[in-house]
Design an enzyme around this catalytic site. Structure first.
Site: not given
Ligand code: IMP
Length: 202
Positions: A12, A74
């Site tokens: 990540t 994701d």
């Molecule tokens: P990705 O999984 O990196 O594509 O992120 C997805 C989106 O969801 C991003 O905007 C993150 O900030 C949000 N997100 C993912 N996990 C969390 C969490 O545990 N708390 C708050 N926001 C989250």
């Protein structure tokens, strides 16, 4: 002879997610390595239509780049009143380079006046073994609701506007979030699978 410890690439680019994942896998007898440890700076594509597709796409790409056991995740937020949006667009909700605050402010404005505030966080983790080619996915969900305004200082992303049992994720200490969160739930499934694999290969 003592077998060498297994390594797992936790793939990540998010420093916040990495801290959570290092905490969630802290008691496994496995060495976690990061993209930075391996000098991988290129970003995997992420253009799937589901969390599963995106997690697999990222895990395949980083497994290929590293030849390591690789875990990618994701995640996103699904809001009932918005028919599941922002879903896979959660990270880019307010634009490609939007900040966390811009994203959640947009969501609050889109749902202003909406009475059904039910939502859920979803996390899918994909685990790939580049040696035998096995691919597995694990899904964790956390049901809750959107608040009307942000509250709390902990966490990241949408944590200040997502509440479970009356308290936002940003009002909860990290260990408390881990016990409830979508990522904590998916990570518990991954940890169980890794433990059983480590047992078998001991
Ligand atoms: P990705 O999984 O990196 O594509 O992120 C997805 C989106 O969801 C991003 O905007 C993150 O900030 C949000 N997100 C993912 N996990 C969390 C969490 O545990 N708390 C708050 N926001 C989250």
């Amino acid at each position: 002879m003592i077998a060498p410890r297994r390594r797992l690439l936790v793939a990540t680019g998010s420093a916040h997610k990495l801290i959570e994942l290092q905490r969630l896998f802290g008691d496994l007898t496995i060495d976690l390595v990061t993209l930075r440890d391996l000098g991988i700076t290129d970003e995997a594509p992420e253009d799937g239509t589901t969390f599963e597709e995106n997690a697999l796409q990222k895990a395949r790409w980083y497994a290929e780049a590293s030849s390591e056991w690789t875990l990618a995740d994701d995640s996103g937020l699904e809001v009932v009143a918005l028919n599941g949006a922002p879903g896979v667009y959660t990270r880019r909700y307010a634009g490609p380079n939007a900040t966390d605050v811009q994203n959640y402010e947009k969501l609050l404005s889109e749902t202003s006046g909406v009475t059904d505030r039910s939502a859920r966080f979803v996390c899918t983790m994909a685990l790939i073994d580049p040696v035998n080619g096995s691919e597995r996915t694990f899904r964790g969900e956390c049901p809750g609701a959107l608040t009307a305004a942000p509250r709390g200082e902990f966490g990241f992303g949408y944590d200040p506007i997502f509440e479970v049992d009356g308290r936002t994720m940003a009002e909860r200490a990290p260990a408390e979030k881990d016990a409830l969160s979508h990522r904590g739930r998916a990570a518990a499934l991954v940890a169980a699978a890794l433990r059983s694999e480590l047992e078998q290969t001991r």
